[in-house]
Write a protein that holds these residues in place. Sequence first.
Motif, PDB file in Angstrom:
ATOM      1  N   ALA A 283      47.713  50.307  43.407  1.00 27.84           N
ATOM      2  CA  ALA A 283      46.587  49.205  44.037  1.00 27.84           C
ATOM      3  C   ALA A 283      47.722  48.670  43.210  1.00 27.84           C
ATOM      4  CB  ALA A 283      45.259  50.145  43.896  1.00 27.84           C
ATOM      5  N   VAL A 284      47.429  47.634  43.950  1.00 24.94           N
ATOM      6  CA  VAL A 284      47.874  45.890  43.020  1.00 24.94           C
ATOM      7  C   VAL A 284      46.945  45.416  41.837  1.00 24.94           C
ATOM      8  CG1 VAL A 284      49.645  44.209  42.869  1.00 24.94           C
ATOM      9  CG2 VAL A 284      50.200  46.052  44.128  1.00 24.94           C
ATOM     10  N   SER A 285      46.205  46.313  41.117  1.00 21.74           N
ATOM     11  CA  SER A 285      45.066  45.280  40.758  1.00 21.74           C
ATOM     12  C   SER A 285      46.118  44.204  39.524  1.00 21.74           C
ATOM     13  CB  SER A 285      44.078  45.604  39.812  1.00 21.74           C
ATOM     14  OG  SER A 285      43.492  45.736  38.689  1.00 21.74           O
ATOM     15  N   SER A 286      45.143  43.647  38.299  1.00 20.15           N
ATOM     16  CA  SER A 286      45.250  42.291  38.227  1.00 20.15           C
ATOM     17  C   SER A 286      45.440  42.840  36.609  1.00 20.15           C
ATOM     18  CB  SER A 286      45.009  40.834  38.706  1.00 20.15           C
ATOM     19  OG  SER A 286      45.108  40.142  37.570  1.00 20.15           O
ATOM     20  N   ILE A 287      45.947  41.727  35.373  1.00 16.89           N
ATOM     21  CA  ILE A 287      44.997  42.116  34.169  1.00 16.89           C
ATOM     22  C   ILE A 287      43.552  41.201  34.060  1.00 16.89           C
ATOM     23  CG2 ILE A 287      46.790  39.186  33.946  1.00 16.89           C
ATOM     24  CD1 ILE A 287      47.028  39.947  30.744  1.00 16.89           C
ATOM     25  N   SER A 288      43.799  40.451  35.269  1.00 19.15           N
ATOM     26  CA  SER A 288      42.289  39.631  35.792  1.00 19.15           C
ATOM     27  C   SER A 288      41.558  41.085  35.492  1.00 19.15           C
ATOM     28  CB  SER A 288      42.482  39.078  36.656  1.00 19.15           C
ATOM     29  OG  SER A 288      42.568  38.169  36.216  1.00 19.15           O
ATOM     30  N   ALA A 289      41.309  42.443  35.730  1.00 21.80           N
ATOM     31  CA  ALA A 289      40.629  43.546  35.813  1.00 21.80           C
ATOM     32  C   ALA A 289      39.424  43.585  34.017  1.00 21.80           C
ATOM     33  CB  ALA A 289      41.249  44.894  36.437  1.00 21.80           C
ATOM     34  N   LEU A 290      40.888  42.971  33.408  1.00 25.21           N
ATOM     35  CA  LEU A 290      40.782  43.653  31.979  1.00 25.21           C
ATOM     36  C   LEU A 290      40.199  42.139  30.760  1.00 25.21           C
ATOM     37  CD1 LEU A 290      43.953  45.227  30.940  1.00 25.21           C
ATOM     38  CD2 LEU A 290      41.293  46.300  31.577  1.00 25.21           C
ATOM     39  N   VAL A 291      40.420  40.482  31.886  1.00 24.99           N
ATOM     40  CA  VAL A 291      40.418  39.940  31.048  1.00 24.99           C
ATOM     41  C   VAL A 291      39.478  38.471  31.690  1.00 24.99           C
ATOM     42  CG1 VAL A 291      41.804  39.520  29.448  1.00 24.99           C
ATOM     43  CG2 VAL A 291      42.325  38.413  31.261  1.00 24.99           C
ATOM     44  N   GLY A 292      38.128  37.957  31.884  1.00 29.19           N
ATOM     45  CA  GLY A 292      38.038  36.635  32.736  1.00 29.19           C
ATOM     46  C   GLY A 292      38.536  35.431  32.648  1.00 29.19           C
ATOM     47  N   GLY A 293      37.990  34.913  34.000  1.00 29.16           N
ATOM     48  CA  GLY A 293      39.061  33.236  34.209  1.00 29.16           C
ATOM     49  C   GLY A 293      37.506  32.664  35.031  1.00 29.16           C
ATOM     50  N   GLU A 294      37.487  31.011  34.370  1.00 36.03           N
ATOM     51  CA  GLU A 294      37.036  30.874  34.554  1.00 36.03           C
ATOM     52  C   GLU A 294      36.097  29.714  36.123  1.00 36.03           C
ATOM     53  OE1 GLU A 294      35.066  25.896  33.158  1.00 36.03           O
ATOM     54  OE2 GLU A 294      37.536  26.880  32.201  1.00 36.03           O
ATOM     55  N   PHE A 295      37.979  30.296  36.247  1.00 35.88           N
ATOM     56  CA  PHE A 295      37.748  29.621  37.545  1.00 35.88           C
ATOM     57  C   PHE A 295      38.280  30.442  38.279  1.00 35.88           C
ATOM     58  CE2 PHE A 295      38.526  26.251  35.431  1.00 35.88           C
ATOM     59  CZ  PHE A 295      37.976  24.735  36.654  1.00 35.88           C
ATOM     60  N   GLN A 296      37.852  32.167  38.344  1.00 31.60           N
ATOM     61  CA  GLN A 296      38.427  33.309  39.014  1.00 31.60           C
ATOM     62  C   GLN A 296      36.978  34.592  39.072  1.00 31.60           C
ATOM     63  OE1 GLN A 296      41.835  33.877  36.439  1.00 31.60           O
ATOM     64  NE2 GLN A 296      42.974  34.426  38.632  1.00 31.60           N
ATOM     65  N   THR A 297      35.887  33.742  38.902  1.00 33.22           N
ATOM     66  CA  THR A 297      34.342  34.368  39.224  1.00 33.22           C
ATOM     67  C   THR A 297      34.336  35.184  39.814  1.00 33.22           C
ATOM     68  OG1 THR A 297      33.079  32.226  39.735  1.00 33.22           O
ATOM     69  CG2 THR A 297      33.661  32.922  37.407  1.00 33.22           C
ATOM     70  N   HIS A 298      34.542  35.271  41.284  1.00 34.41           N
ATOM     71  CA  HIS A 298      35.364  35.704  42.316  1.00 34.41           C
ATOM     72  C   HIS A 298      36.098  36.725  42.417  1.00 34.41           C
ATOM     73  CE1 HIS A 298      37.737  32.200  42.590  1.00 34.41           C
ATOM     74  NE2 HIS A 298      37.716  32.094  44.160  1.00 34.41           N
ATOM     75  N   TYR A 299      37.104  36.459  42.271  1.00 37.61           N
ATOM     76  CA  TYR A 299      38.914  37.606  42.177  1.00 37.61           C
ATOM     77  C   TYR A 299      38.417  38.263  41.445  1.00 37.61           C
ATOM     78  CZ  TYR A 299      43.897  37.990  41.482  1.00 37.61           C
ATOM     79  OH  TYR A 299      44.998  38.638  41.629  1.00 37.61           O
TER      80      TYR A 299
END
Length: 253
Positions: free
Chosen positions: A140-156
């Motif tokens: 599965a292609v997850s993301s570094i976003s699985a480990l850190v937050g993002g101000e404009f990615q709270t849904h992602y």
Amino acid sequence: MLLENKVFAITGGASGIGRAAALDAARQGADIAITDVMEEKHVEPLLRAIEAQGRRALYLRGDVAAPETANRFIDSIRETLGGLDIFVSNAGICPFHAFLDMPPATLEKTVSVNLLGAYFMVQAAAKLMVAQGRGGAIIAVSSISALVGGEFQTHYTPTKAGVLSLMQSTAIALGRHGIRCNAVLPGTIRTAINENDLADERKARKLIERIPLGRLGEPEDLAGPIVFLASDMARYVTGASLLVDGGCFVNLQ
């Protein structure tokens, strides 16, 4: 020829990371099945490029958010290519948006595609692999976003954390069937998903400054890690997560 005579299926395979992975898998000897939301006429050049490698190519248009797409895709693979050895859940969206005024429809669509779509597809692929009785590999292609937050990615970011968790849990559930489940966690990769965001040169430059390898990623940078996890070189690797981010995560201090 790490994937010689294997059948390799991927969602979101018409462009970006998915396209690069499909082409590399074909070069490594696999027949390729792709599903995406694009009209088939736009995917024809990719299918011809796969066939030019001497491999078979299958395309099914469909939305992974719909459970029936998973069944149609897997049925088509079984009927046309004769089975399934490697499945890659790659399809995803990220419509950047602020948190406080996040439209419910945007949240629901992101969860439906990124998380529920991955679940339906992985489940359908696993059922076929179990029925075949010869094991397999799911990535599965997850993301570094699985480990850190993002101000404009709270849904992602929650969906990508969910995809990572899905691979960890399915690694346990499917290990007895000889099916390995792993995740790749890309950093910032130049694809259509972030094309507009990276058009801001100042923002792109700031991102690059945080990456020890000194550049943003390209779709082809994910192809090798995906092929590795799909191959027998990773035969004792399951439940793992592989960062493919140029060193960004370890340089966040």
